[in-house]
Design a protein around this motif. Structure first.
Motif, short mmCIF file in Angstrom:
data_model
loop_
_atom_site.label_atom_id
_atom_site.label_comp_id
_atom_site.label_asym_id
_atom_site.label_seq_id
_atom_site.Cartn_x
_atom_site.Cartn_y
_atom_site.Cartn_z
N VAL A 251 -20.83 -10.86 48.60
CA VAL A 251 -19.46 -11.12 49.05
C VAL A 251 -19.30 -12.60 49.39
CG1 VAL A 251 -19.15 -8.79 49.94
CG2 VAL A 251 -20.01 -10.58 51.45
N PRO A 252 -18.12 -13.16 49.19
CA PRO A 252 -17.90 -14.55 49.59
C PRO A 252 -18.06 -14.70 51.10
CG PRO A 252 -16.12 -13.74 48.16
CD PRO A 252 -16.93 -12.56 48.56
N GLY A 253 -18.61 -15.83 51.53
CA GLY A 253 -18.74 -16.08 52.95
C GLY A 253 -17.38 -16.03 53.64
N THR A 254 -17.31 -15.42 54.79
CA THR A 254 -16.05 -15.24 55.49
C THR A 254 -15.77 -16.41 56.44
OG1 THR A 254 -17.17 -13.94 57.20
CG2 THR A 254 -16.17 -12.74 55.38
N LYS A 255 -14.54 -16.52 56.82
CA LYS A 255 -14.13 -17.56 57.75
C LYS A 255 -14.61 -17.21 59.15
CE LYS A 255 -10.06 -20.16 59.29
NZ LYS A 255 -8.59 -20.33 59.14
N VAL A 256 -15.28 -18.14 59.79
CA VAL A 256 -15.74 -17.90 61.15
C VAL A 256 -15.24 -19.02 62.05
CG1 VAL A 256 -17.81 -16.62 60.44
CG2 VAL A 256 -17.93 -19.10 60.74
N GLU A 257 -15.02 -18.66 63.32
CA GLU A 257 -14.61 -19.64 64.31
C GLU A 257 -15.61 -19.62 65.45
OE1 GLU A 257 -10.49 -19.34 65.49
OE2 GLU A 257 -10.01 -18.24 63.67
N GLU A 258 -15.79 -20.76 66.09
CA GLU A 258 -16.72 -20.84 67.21
C GLU A 258 -16.13 -20.12 68.42
OE1 GLU A 258 -18.19 -24.67 68.17
OE2 GLU A 258 -18.59 -25.22 66.09
N PHE A 259 -16.95 -19.27 69.03
CA PHE A 259 -16.55 -18.49 70.19
C PHE A 259 -17.63 -18.61 71.26
CE2 PHE A 259 -13.72 -16.56 67.20
CZ PHE A 259 -12.74 -15.89 67.91
N SER A 260 -17.23 -18.50 72.52
CA SER A 260 -18.21 -18.21 73.57
C SER A 260 -18.55 -16.74 73.45
CB SER A 260 -17.62 -18.51 74.95
OG SER A 260 -16.57 -17.58 75.24
#
Length: 598
Positions: free
Chosen positions: A135-144
């Motif tokens: 699968v294509p890499g998904t969008k990730v956001e930095e989280f605590s």
């Protein structure tokens, strides 16, 4: 003329031998082909249509134990093969990095390659291929970690933290203020150890109310950014809390999950849930001042169990990770941290403290006032003191708790006197002695199809599953008993009488409409007996005998009508295939994922 006849005879014999040799070679080829086909057909892979994480493949076939030569054919850079050891090879999966077009639409590509397995036998080889899709890499956001726990399911998150605990298929990380579990689905990599610092990219999910990173269909990507120190994680400054505080936590408050804290109390062995009488944990820690109990998960490390086994009845401190609320047991269960069990000072209790503790302990014993088996009428409290019992109907429940089934449901008053030093209190509790009748397995199944119900059945233990739960059969059917054989020193072949609450899992137990499993489990009592019916005979079946058209909406109506339900069945000439997001094993008519299967 005679010479000609002799030569003709010799020629005929030579021709026979010549053709016979070809026949033997042909037979040999047929047998070789059969073994090669069976060996290749026994190779089991999970769902390879939506890969996003590494997975291991065996270097030997399940059938015939032939060595497999693995290779990737026409694979892009999202796939690689690494030999892990003599037994296993790892397929390394690296999804393409997320990217977007000018309109904000994801445009990073899928990855693909062909995985080829080749086996050899008797000088001949054959191969089998699987097309892998990454699968294509998904969008990730930095989280605590705190924000990641609260994120919507399906959100792609990137978090950092320090590993505090590793389990058989997951690990728990902390960042100093909060924690979360990272679900891997299999054993974490060897460098994921307590004290290691990691970067995790994963999809936020929820499992029975518990927040987690990673799901069964979308495994996390984990990078160790700093190796674990030799001493592991430092638990020296962990906060110490009261067990009562842990038990008052709610699942709605996400801060209740994955706290790393120290507790102190008395070690208890084999703790049974007051809510349903079922064993909830091998060990528990009890605060004798408040009678509050912290139950440790049955999945705690063996080293923790070993440490606690020598401390039963004694006072210890232990570092735990708060983990899950079990809806059937109606209590929290926690992970004990290896290497943190230490002796603790026994608390000084006044006689009044002990009296209140014993009263609370007995109150817990009688949360369920329906009685159908012998009672364990304790004569000493965990905190001290003595207890003397008397019954107003000893012919049903005697003063020692011995139960004799009445002809009809009967109320019994039990009076108990607690003595602690100079203090003495006399109290009573009224229970109902149930007149349970023995049901056949089929009768019990029909009853629990209608509602959760208490059943009494007799039969022979005919098998067990990988978790040591077992199957009980009489001459009418088979039922699944979700209790471990080892807990009661039972084995396959034993004849037993079981009293337990029967239910349908998961339709009623957890609201999951995709399964319909009849089982008996709660309020469980088992005794060995001599006189039971002969187990039901085995029925020979084929995969097509089962109705695979039943939908989730029809589970409660059509499954109970299935003729083969609760029967012992035998399949021949079937293959094992692994497929689906959960990588479940299926019996199939052919060695491929599209074949008819169950």
């Amino acid at each position: 003329m005679k010479l000609f006849k002799l030569n003709a005879k010799k020629l005929f014999v030579l021709l026979l031998a010549f053709f016979a040799s070809f026949a033997l070679i042909a037979c040999g080829d047929d047998e070789t082909d059969k073994i090669l086909d069976e060996a290749l057909g026994s190779i089991t892979l999970g769902d390879v249509s939506t890969l996003n994480a590494d997975f291991d493949i065996s270097n030997f076939t399940n059938k015939h134990d032939l060595e497999i030569t693995w290779e990737l054919v026409d694979a892009d850079d999202t796939l690689d093969l690494v030999k892990k050891n003599d037994q296993w090879t790892t397929v390394k999966v690296t999804p393409s990095e997320y990217s977007e077009d000018a309109n904000g639409n994801q445009n990073n590509p899928w990855g693909q390659g062909v995985l080829k397995a080749t086996v050899e036998y008797n000088g001949k080889s054959k191969s089998r291929e699987w097309t892998l899709h990454v699968v294509p890499g998904t969008k990730v956001e930095e989280f605590s970690l705190k924000d990641a726990k609260a994120a919507d399911d399906g959100t792609g998150v990137e978090v950092t933290g320090t590993v505090v605990l590793v389990t058989s298929n997951a690990f728990i990380i902390h960042d100093g203020t909060d924690g979360i579990v990272v679900f891997m689905g299999s054993a974490p990599a060897e460098d994921i150890k307590p004290g290691a610092e990691v970067l995790v990219k994963a999809e936020k999910g929820t499992y029975f109310g518990q927040p987690q990173l990673g799901t069964t269909s979308n495994k996390p990507i984990v990078e160790v950014t700093k190796e674990a120190p030799a001493a592991g994680y430092d638990f020296s400054n962990v906060e110490e809390v009261a067990i009562k505080e842990l038990n008052e936590a709610t699942t709605e408050n996400l801060d209740s999950f994955f706290r790393v804290v120290k507790i102190t109390g008395q070690v208890l062995k084999d703790y049974y849930s007051p809510a349903n009488g079922q064993k909830a944990g091998d060990y528990a820690i009890k605060d004798v001042l408040t009678n509050e109990v912290a139950v440790l998960s049955t999945s705690i490390a063996q080293s923790v169990k070993d440490a606690l086994s020598t401390k039963v009845g004694e006072y210890v401190s232990i570092v735990i990770v708060t983990y899950e609320y079990h809806t059937q047991y109606q209590l929290w269960r926690h992970f004990g941290v290896p290497g943190t069990v230490e002796d603790a000072e026994e608390p000084t209790l006044s006689d009044e403290d002990i009296m209140e503790s014993v009263k609370a302990q007995i109150a817990d014993m009688f949360k369920n006032t329906e009685v159908y088996a012998d009672l364990d009428l304790i004569t000493e409290g965990d905190a001290g003191g003595t207890i003397v019992w008397s019954s107003n109907k000893p012919e049903v429940i005697d003063n020692d708790g011995k139960f004799t089934a009445p002809d009809e449901d009967t109320e019994v008053e039990l009076t108990y006197t607690i003595t602690v030093g100079e203090l003495e209190e006399t109290l009573n509790v009224t229970v109902t002695a149930l007149a349970l009748q023995v049901s056949t397995v089929l009768e019990a199944i029909e009853a629990l199809d209608e509602k959760d119900t208490l059943v009494k059945i007799r039969g022979t233990i005919i098998g067990r599953d990988a978790d040591d739960y077992y199957y009980l059969a009489d001459d009418t059917g088979v039922v699944y008993v979700r209790q471990k054989l080892a807990d009661d020193d039972l084995k396959v072949g034993d004849k037993v009488e079981v009293i337990a609450t029967g239910t349908v899992y998961n339709v009623r137990s957890s609201g999951n409409p995709n399964q319909y499993i009849r089982q008996v489990t709660g309020n469980y009592k088992v005794t060995k007996v001599d006189d039971v019916p002969t187990p039901i005979a085995v029925v020979d079946v084929s995969i097509t005998d089962f109705d695979n058209t039943i939908t989730a909406a029809e589970m409660t109506t059509k499954v109970p009508q299935e003729e083969l339900f609760a029967k012992v069945v035998r399949f021949t000439d079937v293959y094992v295939v692994v497929k689906g997001n959960y990588s479940n094993a299926y019996l199939a008519t052919e060695p491929n994922a599209d074949a008819p299967s169950i």
